[in-house]
Design an enzyme around this catalytic site. Structure first.
Site, PDB file in Angstrom:
ATOM      1  N   ASN A   1      20.375 -83.114 -48.242  1.00  0.00           N
ATOM      2  CA  ASN A   1      20.120 -83.162 -49.674  1.00  0.00           C
ATOM      3  C   ASN A   1      20.855 -81.990 -50.309  1.00  0.00           C
ATOM      4  O   ASN A   1      20.412 -80.851 -50.222  1.00  0.00           O
ATOM      5  CB  ASN A   1      18.602 -83.057 -49.905  1.00  0.00           C
ATOM      6  CG  ASN A   1      18.238 -82.961 -51.368  1.00  0.00           C
ATOM      7  OD1 ASN A   1      19.082 -83.135 -52.240  1.00  0.00           O
ATOM      8  ND2 ASN A   1      16.974 -82.685 -51.633  1.00  0.00           N
TER       9      ASN A   1
ATOM     10  N   LYS B   1      21.220 -81.259 -53.328  1.00  0.00           N
ATOM     11  CA  LYS B   1      20.633 -80.780 -54.586  1.00  0.00           C
ATOM     12  C   LYS B   1      21.745 -80.534 -55.616  1.00  0.00           C
ATOM     13  O   LYS B   1      22.730 -81.250 -55.607  1.00  0.00           O
ATOM     14  CB  LYS B   1      19.773 -79.527 -54.345  1.00  0.00           C
ATOM     15  CG  LYS B   1      18.755 -79.782 -53.237  1.00  0.00           C
ATOM     16  CD  LYS B   1      17.659 -78.760 -53.155  1.00  0.00           C
ATOM     17  CE  LYS B   1      16.729 -79.129 -52.000  1.00  0.00           C
ATOM     18  NZ  LYS B   1      15.567 -78.245 -51.915  1.00  0.00           N
TER      19      LYS B   1
ATOM     20  N   HIS C   1      11.289 -86.793 -54.476  1.00  0.00           N
ATOM     21  CA  HIS C   1      11.409 -85.417 -53.977  1.00  0.00           C
ATOM     22  C   HIS C   1      10.477 -84.495 -54.782  1.00  0.00           C
ATOM     23  O   HIS C   1      10.289 -84.689 -55.981  1.00  0.00           O
ATOM     24  CB  HIS C   1      12.860 -84.947 -54.113  1.00  0.00           C
ATOM     25  CG  HIS C   1      13.103 -83.655 -53.406  1.00  0.00           C
ATOM     26  ND1 HIS C   1      12.779 -82.443 -53.978  1.00  0.00           N
ATOM     27  CD2 HIS C   1      13.578 -83.382 -52.174  1.00  0.00           C
ATOM     28  CE1 HIS C   1      13.064 -81.478 -53.120  1.00  0.00           C
ATOM     29  NE2 HIS C   1      13.553 -82.024 -52.016  1.00  0.00           N
TER      30      HIS C   1
ATOM     31  N   GLU D   1      10.858 -81.679 -56.031  1.00  0.00           N
ATOM     32  CA  GLU D   1      11.451 -81.064 -57.229  1.00  0.00           C
ATOM     33  C   GLU D   1      11.463 -82.047 -58.396  1.00  0.00           C
ATOM     34  O   GLU D   1      11.306 -81.662 -59.551  1.00  0.00           O
ATOM     35  CB  GLU D   1      12.863 -80.544 -56.908  1.00  0.00           C
ATOM     36  CG  GLU D   1      12.785 -79.283 -56.044  1.00  0.00           C
ATOM     37  CD  GLU D   1      13.957 -79.074 -55.103  1.00  0.00           C
ATOM     38  OE1 GLU D   1      15.018 -79.694 -55.283  1.00  0.00           O
ATOM     39  OE2 GLU D   1      13.788 -78.278 -54.148  1.00  0.00           O
TER      40      GLU D   1
ATOM     41  N   GLU E   1       7.650 -83.669 -46.609  1.00  0.00           N
ATOM     42  CA  GLU E   1       8.149 -82.335 -46.944  1.00  0.00           C
ATOM     43  C   GLU E   1       7.030 -81.526 -47.592  1.00  0.00           C
ATOM     44  O   GLU E   1       6.773 -81.671 -48.792  1.00  0.00           O
ATOM     45  CB  GLU E   1       9.314 -82.435 -47.940  1.00  0.00           C
ATOM     46  CG  GLU E   1      10.506 -83.209 -47.406  1.00  0.00           C
ATOM     47  CD  GLU E   1      11.780 -82.833 -48.167  1.00  0.00           C
ATOM     48  OE1 GLU E   1      12.732 -82.410 -47.494  1.00  0.00           O
ATOM     49  OE2 GLU E   1      11.814 -82.927 -49.396  1.00  0.00           O
TER      50      GLU E   1
ATOM     51  N   GLY F   1      12.739 -74.666 -49.219  1.00  0.00           N
ATOM     52  CA  GLY F   1      13.545 -73.578 -49.758  1.00  0.00           C
ATOM     53  C   GLY F   1      12.900 -72.205 -49.644  1.00  0.00           C
ATOM     54  O   GLY F   1      13.366 -71.242 -50.232  1.00  0.00           O
TER      55      GLY F   1
ATOM     56  N   SER G   1      12.863 -76.163 -45.011  1.00  0.00           N
ATOM     57  CA  SER G   1      13.417 -75.040 -44.246  1.00  0.00           C
ATOM     58  C   SER G   1      13.794 -75.386 -42.803  1.00  0.00           C
ATOM     59  O   SER G   1      13.615 -74.561 -41.903  1.00  0.00           O
ATOM     60  CB  SER G   1      12.466 -73.844 -44.284  1.00  0.00           C
ATOM     61  OG  SER G   1      12.290 -73.411 -45.621  1.00  0.00           O
TER      62      SER G   1
HETATM   63  P1  PGA Z   1      15.259 -76.913 -47.619  1.00  0.00           P
HETATM   64  O1  PGA Z   1      15.132 -78.210 -48.570  1.00  0.00           O
HETATM   65  O2  PGA Z   1      15.794 -77.395 -46.297  1.00  0.00           O
HETATM   66  O3  PGA Z   1      16.235 -76.015 -48.346  1.00  0.00           O
HETATM   67  O4  PGA Z   1      13.897 -76.330 -47.501  1.00  0.00           O
HETATM   68  C1  PGA Z   1      14.650 -79.434 -48.090  1.00  0.00           C
HETATM   69  C2  PGA Z   1      14.554 -80.434 -49.203  1.00  0.00           C
HETATM   70  O5  PGA Z   1      14.233 -80.040 -50.334  1.00  0.00           O
HETATM   71  O6  PGA Z   1      14.793 -81.635 -49.009  1.00  0.00           O
END
Ligand code: PGA
Length: 252
Positions: free
Chosen positions: A9, A11, A96, A98, A168, A174, A214
């Site tokens: 992803n 982003k 997601h 976010e 997740e 993140g 992460s």
């Molecule tokens: P991250 O993000 O690996 O940076 O924690 C995962 C995601 O948001 O899909």
């Protein structure tokens, strides 16, 4: 046997030249890869067309990060499933955290998106996960059960096969804090049982459930070797060819 999936992803990262650089690097690294693992990249919309072109002849599949649930209309700034499909996109990340938290998407809207995506032949990577507060209040199972039930409401058996679920935990995205393999496995096992209760055993056995939050080259192998973890949805570590390749290799 479920085929493992590693999806990146991106982003809101990578402009045009950075897209070219990352995909070229990945293609080189994966040139001898014999697709034991399904690899997907989900760049921003502006990179979709060039990504499709660059990925010709490669084992890497193409996904997007979001879409609107209508085919067209007066929705300034939005992109429809039909538009993505017309550019050769195969997967789309939906729900997601976010999108849920920053853009106020709720289960109902995500469900509309899931149903629209499968109706045009896009395969959703459907994300669910609890916040830290929900975990600390012992609400994890309730929250993910609600997100799964409402997000996949009214889906037909025919389309259920196209869904990839991504668990997740919001507190792990993140932040550098990963769920431990046993914490993640506990939730994945619960999800598979829930899928069995709702949709039957064969769907539960075949559905891929990814872990995200992460995931890095140094923790991926242990996470991916849990019996109910079928790969990962990767944010930060997918932005460099080397680290994404190392995560992919951890799923082999
Ligand atoms: P991250 O993000 O690996 O940076 O924690 C995962 C995601 O948001 O899909």
């Amino acid at each position: 046997m479920r085929k493992k999936v590693v999806a990146g992803n991106w982003k809101m990262y990578k402009d045009k030249s950075e897209t070219i650089e990352l995909i070229s690097g990945l293609k080189e690294k994966l040139s001898k890869f014999n697709s034991e693992v399904e690899v997907i990249i989900c760049p921003p919309f502006t990179s979709i067309e060039i990504a499709k072109e660059l990925l010709k002849g490669s084992v890497i599949h193409l996904g997007a990060q979001n879409m609107h649930f209508e085919d067209e209309g007066a929705f300034t700034g939005e992109i429809s499933a039909k538009m993505l499909k017309s550019f050769g996109v195969e997967y789309v990340i939906l729900g997601h955290s976010e999108r849920r938290s920053i853009f106020r998407e709720d289960d109902k809207m995500i469900n509309k998106k899931v149903l629209k995506a499968v109706s045009v032949g896009l395969k959703p990577i459907f994300c669910i996960g609890e916040t830290l507060e929900e975990r600390e209040n012992n609400k994890t199972f309730d929250v993910i059960a609600r997100q799964l039930t409402e997000g996949l409401s009214s889906i037909s058996n025919e389309h259920l096969n196209e869904i990839i679920v991504a668990y997740e935990p919001v507190w792990a995205i993140g932040t550098g804090k990963t769920a431990t393999p046993s914490q993640a496995e506990e939730v994945h096992k619960y999800l598979r049982k829930l899928i069995e209760e709702k949709f039957g055993r064969s769907f539960a056995e075949s559905m891929r459930i990814l872990y995200g939050g992460s995931v890095k080259p140094d923790n991926a192998k242990e996470l991916f070797s849990q019996p109910n973890i079928d790969g990962g949805l990767i944010g930060g570590a997918c932005l460099k060819a080397d680290s994404f390749y190392d995560v992919i290799n951890s799923a082999v």
